[in-house]
Design a protein around this motif. Structure first.
Motif, PDB file in Angstrom:
ATOM      1  N   GLN A   8      33.544  52.931  34.706  1.00 30.45           N
ATOM      2  CA  GLN A   8      32.459  51.984  34.942  1.00 30.45           C
ATOM      3  C   GLN A   8      32.676  51.305  36.284  1.00 30.45           C
ATOM      4  OE1 GLN A   8      32.541  48.635  32.309  1.00 30.45           O
ATOM      5  NE2 GLN A   8      30.627  47.801  33.051  1.00 30.45           N
ATOM      6  N   GLN A   9      31.694  51.333  37.149  1.00 29.96           N
ATOM      7  CA  GLN A   9      31.770  50.607  38.410  1.00 29.96           C
ATOM      8  C   GLN A   9      31.581  49.128  38.116  1.00 29.96           C
ATOM      9  OE1 GLN A   9      32.238  51.474  41.786  1.00 29.96           O
ATOM     10  NE2 GLN A   9      32.224  49.277  42.071  1.00 29.96           N
ATOM     11  N   VAL A  10      32.516  48.317  38.553  1.00 25.83           N
ATOM     12  CA  VAL A  10      32.426  46.880  38.360  1.00 25.83           C
ATOM     13  C   VAL A  10      31.728  46.295  39.583  1.00 25.83           C
ATOM     14  CG1 VAL A  10      33.721  44.741  38.071  1.00 25.83           C
ATOM     15  CG2 VAL A  10      34.514  46.849  36.965  1.00 25.83           C
ATOM     16  N   VAL A  11      30.616  45.597  39.330  1.00 28.91           N
ATOM     17  CA  VAL A  11      29.833  45.025  40.421  1.00 28.91           C
ATOM     18  C   VAL A  11      29.623  43.541  40.155  1.00 28.91           C
ATOM     19  CG1 VAL A  11      27.657  45.079  41.703  1.00 28.91           C
ATOM     20  CG2 VAL A  11      28.624  47.213  40.793  1.00 28.91           C
ATOM     21  N   LYS A  21      29.439  26.448  49.135  1.00 29.87           N
ATOM     22  CA  LYS A  21      29.828  26.694  47.740  1.00 29.87           C
ATOM     23  C   LYS A  21      29.662  28.163  47.371  1.00 29.87           C
ATOM     24  CE  LYS A  21      28.954  22.084  45.924  1.00 29.87           C
ATOM     25  NZ  LYS A  21      28.230  21.289  44.931  1.00 29.87           N
ATOM     26  N   CYS A  22      28.584  28.772  47.817  1.00 34.18           N
ATOM     27  CA  CYS A  22      28.356  30.195  47.528  1.00 34.18           C
ATOM     28  C   CYS A  22      29.431  31.053  48.177  1.00 34.18           C
ATOM     29  CB  CYS A  22      26.978  30.622  48.037  1.00 34.18           C
ATOM     30  SG  CYS A  22      25.604  29.752  47.262  1.00 34.18           S
ATOM     31  N   ASN A  23      29.756  30.738  49.415  1.00 35.20           N
ATOM     32  CA  ASN A  23      30.783  31.494  50.115  1.00 35.20           C
ATOM     33  C   ASN A  23      32.150  31.305  49.470  1.00 35.20           C
ATOM     34  OD1 ASN A  23      28.911  32.516  51.923  1.00 35.20           O
ATOM     35  ND2 ASN A  23      29.252  30.892  53.413  1.00 35.20           N
ATOM     36  N   GLN A  24      32.423  30.098  48.957  1.00 34.56           N
ATOM     37  CA  GLN A  24      33.697  29.858  48.270  1.00 34.56           C
ATOM     38  C   GLN A  24      33.767  30.668  46.983  1.00 34.56           C
ATOM     39  OE1 GLN A  24      36.470  27.933  49.380  1.00 34.56           O
ATOM     40  NE2 GLN A  24      37.294  29.253  47.781  1.00 34.56           N
ATOM     41  N   LEU A  25      32.664  30.729  46.250  1.00 40.81           N
ATOM     42  CA  LEU A  25      32.635  31.533  45.033  1.00 40.81           C
ATOM     43  C   LEU A  25      32.906  32.996  45.360  1.00 40.81           C
ATOM     44  CD1 LEU A  25      32.213  31.949  42.020  1.00 40.81           C
ATOM     45  CD2 LEU A  25      29.733  31.994  42.444  1.00 40.81           C
ATOM     46  N   GLU A  26      32.282  33.495  46.406  1.00 36.53           N
ATOM     47  CA  GLU A  26      32.503  34.884  46.806  1.00 36.53           C
ATOM     48  C   GLU A  26      33.983  35.121  47.155  1.00 36.53           C
ATOM     49  OE1 GLU A  26      30.712  38.251  49.864  1.00 36.53           O
ATOM     50  OE2 GLU A  26      30.010  36.192  50.022  1.00 36.53           O
ATOM     51  N   ALA A  27      34.583  34.195  47.873  1.00 31.47           N
ATOM     52  CA  ALA A  27      36.000  34.316  48.228  1.00 31.47           C
ATOM     53  C   ALA A  27      36.887  34.281  46.981  1.00 31.47           C
ATOM     54  CB  ALA A  27      36.392  33.203  49.194  1.00 31.47           C
ATOM     55  N   ASN A  28      36.543  33.438  46.019  1.00 30.70           N
ATOM     56  CA  ASN A  28      37.329  33.349  44.785  1.00 30.70           C
ATOM     57  C   ASN A  28      37.221  34.623  43.960  1.00 30.70           C
ATOM     58  OD1 ASN A  28      38.056  30.802  45.603  1.00 30.70           O
ATOM     59  ND2 ASN A  28      36.804  29.724  44.099  1.00 30.70           N
ATOM     60  N   VAL A  29      36.043  35.229  43.934  1.00 28.94           N
ATOM     61  CA  VAL A  29      35.875  36.509  43.233  1.00 28.94           C
ATOM     62  C   VAL A  29      36.735  37.578  43.906  1.00 28.94           C
ATOM     63  CG1 VAL A  29      34.239  38.356  42.662  1.00 28.94           C
ATOM     64  CG2 VAL A  29      33.579  35.967  42.339  1.00 28.94           C
ATOM     65  N   GLN A  30      36.695  37.615  45.231  1.00 29.48           N
ATOM     66  CA  GLN A  30      37.505  38.574  45.984  1.00 29.48           C
ATOM     67  C   GLN A  30      38.990  38.380  45.684  1.00 29.48           C
ATOM     68  OE1 GLN A  30      36.366  41.096  48.086  1.00 29.48           O
ATOM     69  NE2 GLN A  30      38.487  41.770  48.132  1.00 29.48           N
ATOM     70  N   SER A  31      39.444  37.147  45.696  1.00 38.01           N
ATOM     71  CA  SER A  31      40.857  36.846  45.436  1.00 38.01           C
ATOM     72  C   SER A  31      41.260  37.230  44.023  1.00 38.01           C
ATOM     73  CB  SER A  31      41.130  35.353  45.660  1.00 38.01           C
ATOM     74  OG  SER A  31      40.961  35.012  47.009  1.00 38.01           O
ATOM     75  N   ALA A  32      40.389  36.961  43.055  1.00 40.68           N
ATOM     76  CA  ALA A  32      40.695  37.315  41.665  1.00 40.68           C
ATOM     77  C   ALA A  32      40.814  38.822  41.498  1.00 40.68           C
ATOM     78  CB  ALA A  32      39.618  36.757  40.728  1.00 40.68           C
ATOM     79  N   GLU A  34      41.555  41.038  43.834  1.00 41.25           N
ATOM     80  CA  GLU A  34      42.766  41.488  44.515  1.00 41.25           C
ATOM     81  C   GLU A  34      44.012  41.159  43.700  1.00 41.25           C
ATOM     82  OE1 GLU A  34      42.558  39.642  48.373  1.00 41.25           O
ATOM     83  OE2 GLU A  34      41.006  41.038  49.074  1.00 41.25           O
ATOM     84  N   ALA A  35      44.035  39.988  43.071  1.00 41.66           N
ATOM     85  CA  ALA A  35      45.206  39.550  42.312  1.00 41.66           C
ATOM     86  C   ALA A  35      45.505  40.453  41.118  1.00 41.66           C
ATOM     87  CB  ALA A  35      45.020  38.108  41.840  1.00 41.66           C
ATOM     88  N   ILE A  36      44.462  41.034  40.535  1.00 47.26           N
ATOM     89  CA  ILE A  36      44.679  41.901  39.364  1.00 47.26           C
ATOM     90  C   ILE A  36      44.423  43.370  39.683  1.00 47.26           C
ATOM     91  CG2 ILE A  36      44.246  40.068  37.698  1.00 47.26           C
ATOM     92  CD1 ILE A  36      41.453  41.194  37.325  1.00 47.26           C
ATOM     93  N   ASN A  37      44.313  43.670  40.969  1.00 46.65           N
ATOM     94  CA  ASN A  37      44.138  45.052  41.427  1.00 46.65           C
ATOM     95  C   ASN A  37      42.898  45.709  40.823  1.00 46.65           C
ATOM     96  OD1 ASN A  37      44.837  47.267  42.976  1.00 46.65           O
ATOM     97  ND2 ASN A  37      46.108  48.166  41.387  1.00 46.65           N
ATOM     98  N   LEU A  38      41.807  44.973  40.824  1.00 46.37           N
ATOM     99  CA  LEU A  38      40.541  45.491  40.320  1.00 46.37           C
ATOM    100  C   LEU A  38      39.689  45.916  41.500  1.00 46.37           C
ATOM    101  CD1 LEU A  38      38.469  45.971  38.033  1.00 46.37           C
ATOM    102  CD2 LEU A  38      37.724  43.610  38.370  1.00 46.37           C
ATOM    103  N   ASN A  39      39.325  47.173  41.534  1.00 43.32           N
ATOM    104  CA  ASN A  39      38.477  47.692  42.596  1.00 43.32           C
ATOM    105  C   ASN A  39      37.027  47.434  42.203  1.00 43.32           C
ATOM    106  OD1 ASN A  39      37.448  48.991  44.801  1.00 43.32           O
ATOM    107  ND2 ASN A  39      37.840  51.039  44.038  1.00 43.32           N
ATOM    108  N   ALA A  40      36.491  46.337  42.682  1.00 43.93           N
ATOM    109  CA  ALA A  40      35.124  45.939  42.335  1.00 43.93           C
ATOM    110  C   ALA A  40      34.277  45.840  43.587  1.00 43.93           C
ATOM    111  CB  ALA A  40      35.134  44.595  41.613  1.00 43.93           C
ATOM    112  N   LYS A  41      33.015  46.080  43.428  1.00 40.79           N
ATOM    113  CA  LYS A  41      32.050  45.886  44.507  1.00 40.79           C
ATOM    114  C   LYS A  41      31.556  44.447  44.403  1.00 40.79           C
ATOM    115  CE  LYS A  41      27.793  47.833  46.363  1.00 40.79           C
ATOM    116  NZ  LYS A  41      26.745  48.843  46.156  1.00 40.79           N
TER     117      LYS A  41
END
Length: 93
Positions: A8-11, A21-32, A34-41
């Motif tokens: 399943q592609q995670v998007v 705030k929107c940009n911070q949310l995007e950065a937090n999603v990216q960090s999360a 990366e932290a769990i090695n999830l290849n998500a779009k």
């Protein structure tokens, strides 16, 4: 740790104008991810017509595989990890 998604592609979609705030949310999603090695779009939807189709009343909002999982607040990296664990690692019903 790699999360198996059974092909399943995670998007993720961050819904919002591109404000701080929107940009911070995007950065937090990216960090999360990366932290769990999830290849998500990760996408950032800024078009308010498209955002309105999700039925949310406030931004930023977060959509995971076309399901709104949060709106009106900036989730922390820990919050995003918890959502990933709940929504992606949930046992099949």
């Amino acid at each position: 740790m790699t999360i198996a998604t059974k092909n399943q592609q995670v998007v993720f979609k961050v819904l919002g104008s591109g404000c701080k705030k929107c940009n911070q949310l995007e950065a937090n999603v990216q960090s999360a991810c990366e932290a769990i090695n999830l290849n998500a779009k990760i996408e950032h939807e800024r078009d308010f017509v498209a955002i309105s189709n999700y039925g949310i009343l406030s931004t930023p909002a977060l959509v995971l595989n076309e399901e709104v999982v949060s709106s009106g607040k900036v989730l922390t990296v820990g919050d995003v990890k918890a959502i990933i664990k709940e929504k992606i690692n949930a046992p099949e019903a």
